[in-house]
Motif scaffolding. Sequence first.
Motif, PDB file in Angstrom:
ATOM      1  N   SER A  65       0.821  -1.210   0.000  1.00 34.22           N
ATOM      2  CA  SER A  65       0.000   0.000   0.000  1.00 34.22           C
ATOM      3  C   SER A  65       0.853   1.258   0.000  1.00 34.22           C
ATOM      4  O   SER A  65       0.596   2.199  -0.758  1.00 34.22           O
ATOM      5  CB  SER A  65      -0.923  -0.007   1.215  1.00 34.22           C
ATOM      6  N   ILE A  66       1.871   1.297   0.851  1.00 35.99           N
ATOM      7  CA  ILE A  66       2.695   2.498   0.929  1.00 35.99           C
ATOM      8  C   ILE A  66       3.501   2.673  -0.350  1.00 35.99           C
ATOM      9  O   ILE A  66       3.709   3.800  -0.817  1.00 35.99           O
ATOM     10  CB  ILE A  66       3.601   2.472   2.175  1.00 35.99           C
ATOM     11  N   ALA A 121       3.154   5.966  -2.915  1.00 40.12           N
ATOM     12  CA  ALA A 121       4.331   6.783  -3.229  1.00 40.12           C
ATOM     13  C   ALA A 121       4.875   6.524  -4.618  1.00 40.12           C
ATOM     14  O   ALA A 121       5.794   7.211  -5.058  1.00 40.12           O
ATOM     15  CB  ALA A 121       5.425   6.520  -2.205  1.00 40.12           C
ATOM     16  N   ASN A 122       4.323   5.505  -5.301  1.00 46.05           N
ATOM     17  CA  ASN A 122       4.875   5.083  -6.587  1.00 46.05           C
ATOM     18  C   ASN A 122       6.360   4.765  -6.431  1.00 46.05           C
ATOM     19  O   ASN A 122       7.186   5.158  -7.246  1.00 46.05           O
ATOM     20  CB  ASN A 122       4.668   6.162  -7.658  1.00 46.05           C
ATOM     21  N   LEU A 129       5.028   7.987   4.804  1.00 48.26           N
ATOM     22  CA  LEU A 129       4.637   8.839   3.689  1.00 48.26           C
ATOM     23  C   LEU A 129       3.521   9.771   4.157  1.00 48.26           C
ATOM     24  O   LEU A 129       2.620   9.347   4.883  1.00 48.26           O
ATOM     25  CB  LEU A 129       4.131   7.977   2.523  1.00 48.26           C
ATOM     26  N   THR A 130       3.604  11.043   3.757  1.00 46.26           N
ATOM     27  CA  THR A 130       2.542  11.999   4.063  1.00 46.26           C
ATOM     28  C   THR A 130       1.780  12.317   2.784  1.00 46.26           C
ATOM     29  O   THR A 130       2.380  12.796   1.806  1.00 46.26           O
ATOM     30  CB  THR A 130       3.105  13.293   4.666  1.00 46.26           C
ATOM     31  N   LEU A 131       0.492  12.040   2.778  1.00 43.68           N
ATOM     32  CA  LEU A 131      -0.356  12.383   1.643  1.00 43.68           C
ATOM     33  C   LEU A 131      -0.875  13.791   1.856  1.00 43.68           C
ATOM     34  O   LEU A 131      -1.414  14.109   2.920  1.00 43.68           O
ATOM     35  CB  LEU A 131      -1.522  11.399   1.531  1.00 43.68           C
ATOM     36  N   MET A 132      -0.738  14.649   0.841  1.00 42.49           N
ATOM     37  CA  MET A 132      -1.104  16.047   1.029  1.00 42.49           C
ATOM     38  C   MET A 132      -1.566  16.694  -0.259  1.00 42.49           C
ATOM     39  O   MET A 132      -1.250  16.229  -1.360  1.00 42.49           O
ATOM     40  CB  MET A 132       0.078  16.824   1.612  1.00 42.49           C
ATOM     41  N   THR A 133      -2.338  17.748  -0.094  1.00 46.28           N
ATOM     42  CA  THR A 133      -2.659  18.690  -1.146  1.00 46.28           C
ATOM     43  C   THR A 133      -2.004  20.002  -0.739  1.00 46.28           C
ATOM     44  O   THR A 133      -1.486  20.108   0.373  1.00 46.28           O
ATOM     45  CB  THR A 133      -4.184  18.875  -1.270  1.00 46.28           C
ATOM     46  N   PRO A 134      -1.963  21.011  -1.612  1.00 43.46           N
ATOM     47  CA  PRO A 134      -1.346  22.278  -1.203  1.00 43.46           C
ATOM     48  C   PRO A 134      -1.950  22.812   0.094  1.00 43.46           C
ATOM     49  O   PRO A 134      -3.153  23.044   0.196  1.00 43.46           O
ATOM     50  CB  PRO A 134      -1.623  23.202  -2.390  1.00 43.46           C
ATOM     51  N   LEU A 185      -3.331  15.282   4.430  1.00 41.87           N
ATOM     52  CA  LEU A 185      -4.511  14.432   4.517  1.00 41.87           C
ATOM     53  C   LEU A 185      -4.306  13.226   5.427  1.00 41.87           C
ATOM     54  O   LEU A 185      -5.203  12.847   6.181  1.00 41.87           O
ATOM     55  CB  LEU A 185      -4.892  13.940   3.115  1.00 41.87           C
ATOM     56  N   GLU A 186      -3.119  12.629   5.371  1.00 44.16           N
ATOM     57  CA  GLU A 186      -2.899  11.381   6.102  1.00 44.16           C
ATOM     58  C   GLU A 186      -1.408  11.081   6.160  1.00 44.16           C
ATOM     59  O   GLU A 186      -0.664  11.344   5.214  1.00 44.16           O
ATOM     60  CB  GLU A 186      -3.634  10.247   5.395  1.00 44.16           C
ATOM     61  N   ILE A 187      -0.976  10.553   7.300  1.00 46.73           N
ATOM     62  CA  ILE A 187       0.379  10.032   7.434  1.00 46.73           C
ATOM     63  C   ILE A 187       0.284   8.513   7.421  1.00 46.73           C
ATOM     64  O   ILE A 187      -0.418   7.923   8.250  1.00 46.73           O
ATOM     65  CB  ILE A 187       1.048  10.515   8.733  1.00 46.73           C
ATOM     66  N   GLN A 188       0.945   7.897   6.469  1.00 48.43           N
ATOM     67  CA  GLN A 188       0.976   6.445   6.388  1.00 48.43           C
ATOM     68  C   GLN A 188       2.288   5.943   6.975  1.00 48.43           C
ATOM     69  O   GLN A 188       3.364   6.462   6.650  1.00 48.43           O
ATOM     70  CB  GLN A 188       0.840   5.977   4.942  1.00 48.43           C
ATOM     71  N   VAL A 189       2.211   4.945   7.838  1.00 49.29           N
ATOM     72  CA  VAL A 189       3.397   4.347   8.455  1.00 49.29           C
ATOM     73  C   VAL A 189       3.334   2.845   8.242  1.00 49.29           C
ATOM     74  O   VAL A 189       2.281   2.216   8.425  1.00 49.29           O
ATOM     75  CB  VAL A 189       3.473   4.654   9.966  1.00 49.29           C
ATOM     76  N   LEU A 190       4.448   2.286   7.845  1.00 52.51           N
ATOM     77  CA  LEU A 190       4.525   0.843   7.612  1.00 52.51           C
ATOM     78  C   LEU A 190       4.189   0.088   8.901  1.00 52.51           C
ATOM     79  O   LEU A 190       4.751   0.376   9.955  1.00 52.51           O
ATOM     80  CB  LEU A 190       5.929   0.474   7.143  1.00 52.51           C
TER      81      LEU A 190
END
Length: 215
Positions: A81-82, A86-87, A96-101, A105-110
């Motif tokens: 998923s992570i 992140a591709n 990984l931090t998912l964000m818009t300007p 939105l969300e912090i993903q942690v393994l």
Amino acid sequence: HEVSGWSHKFCLSHSRESRCASCNLPIDSKSRVKLCGQCGPMAISDVSVLRVALPEVRLQLRKIGLRLGTPVRVKLVSPQSIAASANDASPMLHGLTLMTPHRSLEIQVLKGLSPARFGAVVAHETMHAYLNEQQIPQTHPSTTEGMCELLAYMWLKSRVQSPLIRWETMRIETNQDPVYGHGFCAAKACVEELGLLETLSRIRFEGRLPNWESR
């Protein structure tokens, strides 16, 4: 020889074997998240453990001086998923931090990391979220990742110095990567001179760490 996060020594002949995702000890594992017998039982691997560990990490970050205006959800995710988010299929991608300007939105942690690695990853990603929330430029990777690694380092230094905490701290201190390692050293020097919030203020106006060229 090499040394694991638990101070276990092992021969360099094991260097090509699978490694524990938390302490780096060679292991025989076919699972996607690889953990040794010592790290496995304490791993942050499900929501119930996350709910206990996360508030303590956030509290310590506030004591350090970094507080998000809007809390960002932290979600445990699989390696697949992570990597998809992140591709990036790198086995070293633990957060990984998912964000818009201007909005995170969300912090993903393994899932499956040790408490020490989990806290360091959350701290690192929280700095990404803070920079985005405060509209501080993230155009220079060495500045951005250096500040993120510095917050992880500051969180680690604030904890009781267990073997894994010390190992995570040393991992950051000795990183030779030109972005993460060099960036961390420059960020650490700035914060020691100016303080955390003043350094962030200077990055806002200068677009990068103050006097970067001289560091």
